[in-house]
Scaffold this motif. Structure first.
Motif, PDB file in Angstrom:
ATOM      1  N   GLU A  15      26.939  -0.097  35.195  1.00 33.13           N
ATOM      2  CA  GLU A  15      27.468  -1.171  36.046  1.00 33.13           C
ATOM      3  C   GLU A  15      26.432  -1.776  36.981  1.00 33.13           C
ATOM      4  O   GLU A  15      26.729  -2.741  37.686  1.00 33.13           O
ATOM      5  CB  GLU A  15      28.617  -0.625  36.899  1.00 33.13           C
ATOM      6  N   ALA A  32      36.039  11.176  35.438  1.00 29.21           N
ATOM      7  CA  ALA A  32      37.219  11.095  36.305  1.00 29.21           C
ATOM      8  C   ALA A  32      38.384  10.422  35.582  1.00 29.21           C
ATOM      9  O   ALA A  32      39.544  10.834  35.736  1.00 29.21           O
ATOM     10  CB  ALA A  32      36.870  10.340  37.586  1.00 29.21           C
ATOM     11  N   GLU A  33      38.086   9.405  34.781  1.00 27.77           N
ATOM     12  CA  GLU A  33      39.145   8.722  34.039  1.00 27.77           C
ATOM     13  C   GLU A  33      39.796   9.663  33.027  1.00 27.77           C
ATOM     14  O   GLU A  33      41.030   9.726  32.929  1.00 27.77           O
ATOM     15  CB  GLU A  33      38.559   7.495  33.328  1.00 27.77           C
ATOM     16  N   PRO A  48      34.286  15.855  36.364  1.00 33.24           N
ATOM     17  CA  PRO A  48      33.945  14.784  37.298  1.00 33.24           C
ATOM     18  C   PRO A  48      33.377  15.325  38.615  1.00 33.24           C
ATOM     19  O   PRO A  48      32.619  14.636  39.286  1.00 33.24           O
ATOM     20  CB  PRO A  48      35.266  14.058  37.546  1.00 33.24           C
ATOM     21  N   LEU A  90      28.964   5.214  45.457  1.00 36.08           N
ATOM     22  CA  LEU A  90      30.221   5.924  45.251  1.00 36.08           C
ATOM     23  C   LEU A  90      30.854   6.266  46.599  1.00 36.08           C
ATOM     24  O   LEU A  90      32.071   6.149  46.777  1.00 36.08           O
ATOM     25  CB  LEU A  90      29.993   7.216  44.456  1.00 36.08           C
ATOM     26  N   ARG A 149      33.804   3.599  48.782  1.00 40.57           N
ATOM     27  CA  ARG A 149      35.063   4.247  49.145  1.00 40.57           C
ATOM     28  C   ARG A 149      35.240   4.285  50.654  1.00 40.57           C
ATOM     29  O   ARG A 149      36.363   4.152  51.160  1.00 40.57           O
ATOM     30  CB  ARG A 149      35.099   5.660  48.546  1.00 40.57           C
ATOM     31  N   GLY A 175      32.817  12.510  41.083  1.00 40.66           N
ATOM     32  CA  GLY A 175      33.962  11.843  40.495  1.00 40.66           C
ATOM     33  C   GLY A 175      35.154  11.799  41.427  1.00 40.66           C
ATOM     34  O   GLY A 175      35.909  10.816  41.452  1.00 40.66           O
ATOM     35  N   ARG A 235      32.194   8.545  36.571  1.00 39.08           N
ATOM     36  CA  ARG A 235      33.333   7.624  36.479  1.00 39.08           C
ATOM     37  C   ARG A 235      34.167   7.872  35.217  1.00 39.08           C
ATOM     38  O   ARG A 235      35.393   7.986  35.282  1.00 39.08           O
ATOM     39  CB  ARG A 235      32.837   6.185  36.492  1.00 39.08           C
ATOM     40  N   THR A 282      26.270   7.600  37.371  1.00 38.96           N
ATOM     41  CA  THR A 282      27.498   6.982  37.858  1.00 38.96           C
ATOM     42  C   THR A 282      28.517   6.885  36.731  1.00 38.96           C
ATOM     43  O   THR A 282      29.709   7.174  36.910  1.00 38.96           O
ATOM     44  CB  THR A 282      27.210   5.590  38.443  1.00 38.96           C
ATOM     45  N   TYR A 283      28.055   6.486  35.554  1.00 38.66           N
ATOM     46  CA  TYR A 283      28.954   6.432  34.398  1.00 38.66           C
ATOM     47  C   TYR A 283      29.477   7.823  34.057  1.00 38.66           C
ATOM     48  O   TYR A 283      30.665   8.010  33.760  1.00 38.66           O
ATOM     49  CB  TYR A 283      28.241   5.828  33.199  1.00 38.66           C
ATOM     50  N   LEU A 315      34.446   9.179  44.116  1.00 39.15           N
ATOM     51  CA  LEU A 315      34.507   7.846  43.526  1.00 39.15           C
ATOM     52  C   LEU A 315      35.934   7.294  43.539  1.00 39.15           C
ATOM     53  O   LEU A 315      36.147   6.108  43.793  1.00 39.15           O
ATOM     54  CB  LEU A 315      33.957   7.904  42.098  1.00 39.15           C
ATOM     55  N   VAL A 316      36.920   8.156  43.261  1.00 41.54           N
ATOM     56  CA  VAL A 316      38.314   7.690  43.171  1.00 41.54           C
ATOM     57  C   VAL A 316      39.064   7.826  44.488  1.00 41.54           C
ATOM     58  O   VAL A 316      40.233   7.459  44.583  1.00 41.54           O
ATOM     59  CB  VAL A 316      39.074   8.434  42.063  1.00 41.54           C
TER      60      VAL A 316
END
Length: 543
Positions: A23, A216-217, A242, A30, A34, A246, A213, A209-210, A249-250
């Motif tokens: 990205e 976490a998904e 994550p 991160l 947030r 992770g 991320r 970062t990927y 990040l969320v």
């Protein structure tokens, strides 16, 4: 750009950017993003119950970054970080990223040999340690390392700094600092092998970062996630799979445990209503036993990730009934490739496989000893490349020539089978085989059979030298209960399970605990040394 690392070729980099994996976001964002979105949410909790919001953590990282620049830490400088699971690790990690420096993450268990090697290879200019941890004075270690590696100009200490610089004193008014190029190296991880000196693994802002991320998904992490760090925070599994990154990040909450012991971890699960955590198989086995005597309320725990090495099918099947949570097997490596069982996988896939690749662009090959692809479903060595798998270790051209194919595939050294579903079944290491008079025995396969015995808590199979056969098999066992099985009982048990006669252990050694490597894996090299020494003192060599 940091010298000495191997970047992705531009066609691959462009492909990963176009696909949205990369990205263009620096790793420290991160936390920054947030903190701007949810400043008052709880980001971090330590074992003592101290808490920091996203805004507070972000502010501390800014102030420490300014303090690092104030003592001369510059963009691109490497800084060795050897801190336990405390807020000091988290703050320093993000502060180094913001200062443009490169954290070199080592584990609290590392000592002079490993740290000196890492310091020399990385060209580190600073070294961050606790004052005293578990009775060991890391300041004395720092003195020895600094004497051996003149490039280390600063020793940063969490706690009593003695003659060095206290981390708490790196507190200065924030200043504008240039953002790093997302394609540059963000941090250096250490390889987790059991032989030789650790190698340095470069991870870029984009790829790591990927890594966090996408993990976490897959794991369903969100703002309600309360993630317990029980493995060392510098461990790739606990950091970004994550893990801590992770979760931040969320917008979830990270809880730090000083150890993975049931006493520490179970109490924090109950107190903080932890929903997810990650352990290695020996800890999982311990927790499965500990629920019999620990009285903590674990009902909030929804997900237990187990990785680092393979969890056998028998103990895997016990996780849900014993701990009341979903098991997720994770097979991966700090070098990149991650495989997860999915939350909606069938029970057979969860207990019997080690997951399928994280990314649609994870490329997998399974090859024979000559490097030829094996037929589908057959066992072979796993080779991989993808948007978060390294293209070369840091400053290791000779090793890279042996470890990477000409077209950029990483030779993992893991033996796997790939099911039609895409899930991988790990069957050991290329070098984790016993050659018993020409018969090849997979240590992993035999260990899984041994773990099915009700009186076996853990098992490690190694080869021991033999003048006639070249090697014979030695099974080290940690028993469950007071009465360990005899070699004759094990032979009958294994035969009843259909195990070939040549695979039966030639010798059984019962121990209370296995030696561990710095990343928590069974140290088979040490077990091999022990049995070789014992054989030298015995007549006949093999019982």
């Amino acid at each position: 750009m940091l010298d000495g690392w191997v970047p992705w070729p531009e066609p691959f980099a462009r492909r990963y950017r176009d696909a949205g994996y990369w990205e263009g976001r620096p790793l420290d964002r991160l936390l920054r993003d947030r903190a701007r979105a949810d400043p008052d949410r709880t980001a971090l909790v330590d074992a003592a119950g101290d808490r920091w919001t996203y805004a507070e953590l972000d502010r501390r990282a800014d102030r420490t970054a300014a303090g690092l620049r104030g003592i001369g830490i510059a963009a691109g400088d490497r800084v060795i970080v050897q801190l336990p699971n405390t807020d000091a690790f988290v703050v320093l990690f993000f502060a180094l990223l913001r200062a443009g420096a490169v954290p070199v993450l080592t584990l609290p268990a590392h000592r002079e040999s490993e740290i000196t090697h890492v310091a020399k290879v990385s060209g580190a200019v600073a070294y961050a340690v606790p004052d005293v941890l578990d009775g060991f004075d890391h300041r004395a270690l720092a003195r020895a390392v600094r004497a051996a590696v003149p490039s280390i100009a600063h020793v940063l200490v969490a706690g009593d700094a003695a003659e060095f610089t206290a981390l708490a004193d790196l507190d200065a008014e924030p200043r504008p600092l240039p953002a790093p190029d997302p394609g540059d190296v963000a941090l250096l991880l250490l390889s987790g092998g059991t032989t030789g000196k650790p190698k340095l693994i470069p991870r870029t802002h984009d790829d790591y970062t990927y890594n966090a991320r996408a993990s976490a998904e897959i794991c369903g992490f969100d703002q309600d996630t309360v993630y317990l760090v029980v493995l060392p925070t510098a461990h790739n599994f606990a950091l970004a799979c994550p893990g801590l990154l992770g979760t931040l990040l969320v917008g979830g909450t990270v809880v730090l445990s000083p150890t993975p012991s049931p006493e520490d971890a179970f109490a924090l699960i109950e107190r903080e209503k932890v929903t997810a955590t990650a352990v290695v198989p020996p800890i999982a086995l311990l927790w499965l036993e500990a629920v019999e005597w620990e009285e903590a309320d674990l009902s909030s725990l929804a997900l237990l990730q187990v990785g680092g090495s393979k969890l056998g099918a028998e103990p895997a099947a016990r996780v849900a009934p014993a701990l009341g949570c979903t098991l997720q097997q994770v097979f991966g490596m700090a070098e990149g490739l991650l495989n997860y069982t999915r939350l909606d996988d069938t029970a057979d896939l969860v207990t019997g496989t080690q997951g399928r690749p994280l990314s649609p662009d994870d490329e997998i090959r399974v090859v024979d000893e000559d490097g030829h692809d094996v037929p589908p479903g057959e066992r072979g060595e796993l080779l991989t490349r993808g948007p978060y798998t390294l293209r070369g270790y840091y400053r290791a051209p000779g090793h890279n020539a042996r470890t990477f194919s000409d077209d950029g595939f990483y030779r993992t050294g893991d033996l796997v089978r790939v099911l039609p579903s895409g899930h991988l079944v790990v069957e050991g290491r290329v070098k984790d085989q016993i050659n018993r008079g020409g018969d090849k025995i997979s240590a992993e396969e035999l260990e899984n059979h041994l773990l099915a015995h009700p009186a076996v808590h853990d098992a490690a199979v190694i080869g021991m030298p033999d003048a006639t056969m070249g090697e014979r098999t030695c099974a080290y066992l940690v028993p469950r209960g007071q009465q360990p099985p005899t070699q004759r009982e094990l032979a009958g048990f294994l035969t009843a399970r259909g195990v070939a006669g040549y695979k039966l252990p030639d010798r059984v050694e019962v121990v209370e605990v296995f030696p561990r490597t710095s990343v928590g894996k069974t140290d088979k090299k040490e077990l091999g040394r022990r049995i070789a020494e014992r054989l030298r003192t015995e007549d006949g060599g093999v019982n």
